[in-house]
Design an enzyme around this catalytic site. Structure first.
Site, PDB file in Angstrom:
ATOM      1  N   ARG A   2      10.961 -16.598 -67.929  1.00 49.40           N
ATOM      2  CA  ARG A   2      10.655 -16.780 -69.354  1.00 49.40           C
ATOM      3  C   ARG A   2       9.622 -15.783 -69.864  1.00 49.40           C
ATOM      4  NH1 ARG A   2      11.661 -21.597 -67.061  1.00 49.40           N
ATOM      5  NH2 ARG A   2       9.471 -21.894 -66.588  1.00 49.40           N
ATOM      6  N   GLU A  58       2.851 -24.085 -58.847  1.00 47.03           N
ATOM      7  CA  GLU A  58       2.532 -25.518 -59.006  1.00 47.03           C
ATOM      8  C   GLU A  58       3.469 -26.340 -58.121  1.00 47.03           C
ATOM      9  OE1 GLU A  58       3.081 -26.808 -63.029  1.00 47.03           O
ATOM     10  OE2 GLU A  58       2.268 -28.798 -62.649  1.00 47.03           O
TER      11      GLU A  58
HETATM   12  P1  AMP Z   1       1.515 -21.303 -62.252  1.00 50.01           P
HETATM   13  O1  AMP Z   1       1.667 -20.194 -61.275  1.00 50.01           O
HETATM   14  O2  AMP Z   1       1.257 -22.622 -61.601  1.00 50.01           O
HETATM   15  O3  AMP Z   1       0.503 -20.972 -63.335  1.00 50.01           O
HETATM   16  O4  AMP Z   1       2.918 -21.507 -62.941  1.00 50.01           O
HETATM   17  C1  AMP Z   1       3.307 -20.695 -63.967  1.00 50.01           C
HETATM   18  C2  AMP Z   1       4.766 -20.377 -63.900  1.00 50.01           C
HETATM   19  O5  AMP Z   1       5.575 -21.494 -63.567  1.00 50.01           O
HETATM   20  C3  AMP Z   1       5.224 -19.909 -65.243  1.00 50.01           C
HETATM   21  O6  AMP Z   1       6.051 -18.773 -65.035  1.00 50.01           O
HETATM   22  C4  AMP Z   1       5.967 -21.066 -65.832  1.00 50.01           C
HETATM   23  O7  AMP Z   1       7.155 -20.624 -66.410  1.00 50.01           O
HETATM   24  C5  AMP Z   1       6.241 -22.011 -64.688  1.00 50.01           C
HETATM   25  N1  AMP Z   1       5.701 -23.361 -64.888  1.00 50.01           N
HETATM   26  C6  AMP Z   1       4.742 -23.946 -64.145  1.00 50.01           C
HETATM   27  N2  AMP Z   1       4.494 -25.187 -64.535  1.00 50.01           N
HETATM   28  C7  AMP Z   1       5.310 -25.408 -65.575  1.00 50.01           C
HETATM   29  C8  AMP Z   1       5.531 -26.523 -66.439  1.00 50.01           C
HETATM   30  N3  AMP Z   1       4.841 -27.670 -66.288  1.00 50.01           N
HETATM   31  N4  AMP Z   1       6.433 -26.386 -67.429  1.00 50.01           N
HETATM   32  C9  AMP Z   1       7.119 -25.229 -67.586  1.00 50.01           C
HETATM   33  N5  AMP Z   1       6.972 -24.154 -66.801  1.00 50.01           N
HETATM   34  C10 AMP Z   1       6.077 -24.241 -65.804  1.00 50.01           C
END
Ligand code: AMP
Length: 171
Positions: free
Chosen positions: A59, A96
């Site tokens: 995205r 995550e």
């Molecule tokens: P992070 O590395 O944990 O900051 O996760 C960020 C990436 O995972 C981004 O590229 C988001 O598109 C996706 N992502 C993580 N958590 C979510 C969520 N709760 N809703 C949508 N996309 C998420």
């Protein structure tokens, strides 16, 4: 910005139990909301001498490309491993809800390039941190990281202390 929030849909337990997924597809299909989001993401950087926007699969490609267009610069895709055809640099990191890697072509960034990093969601910050490392490995300078959505309780900003961070919608 409150109108934009009405275009973000929470999907419980996706892609796995316990995760509340921020679904941006209602925002994407609404021209006014998409324009407003892209304009607001680009605005702080109109005079920042950005030389390229980098965005993470998948995205980050959507918002990154549109912001690059607004800034009059090119777009660099940071891709999941095995997708890019030429010689790549790679960084591994924790998500995550998974662990992953990101790759970029070694000739995508030139030494001294001033990079704006864009993604849809800042959650734990692992993806953005890895992306910054990847850009820096290739000789680029991260000028800022900008996100449509920040999930504040996950404290992703703590992993991005070295960079200016700008989020449009904070949850
Ligand atoms: P992070 O590395 O944990 O900051 O996760 C960020 C990436 O995972 C981004 O590229 C988001 O598109 C996706 N992502 C993580 N958590 C979510 C969520 N709760 N809703 C949508 N996309 C998420």
């Amino acid at each position: 910005m409150n109108k934009l929030k009405t275009k973000i849909r929470d999907i419980a337990d996706f892609p796995e139990s316990g995760i509340v997924f921020k679904d941006i597809t209602p925002l994407l299909k609404d021209h006014d909301s998409l324009s407003q989001a892209v304009n607001a993401l680009a605005l702080p950087y109109l005079k920042a001498d950005i030389t390229a926007v980098a965005g993470m699969e998948a995205r980050g490609f959507i918002f990154g490309s549109l912001v690059a267009q607004q800034l009059g610069v090119g777009f660099i895709p940071l891709r999941k491993p095995g997708k890019l055809p030429a010689t790549v640099e790679r960084v591994d990191y924790d998500l995550e809800y998974a662990s992953a890697g990101l790759e970029a072509h070694v000739d995508a960034i030139e030494s001294g390039d001033r990079i704006l990093l864009i993604d849809d969601v800042l959650a734990t910050g692992g993806t953005a941190q890895a992306s910054c490392q990847l850009v820096e490995k290739l000789g680029g300078e991260i000028i800022a990281c900008a996100f449509l959505i920040e999930l504040a309780p996950l404290n992703g900003r703590a992993k991005l202390m070295s960079y200016p961070v700008h989020s449009l919608l904070i949850y």
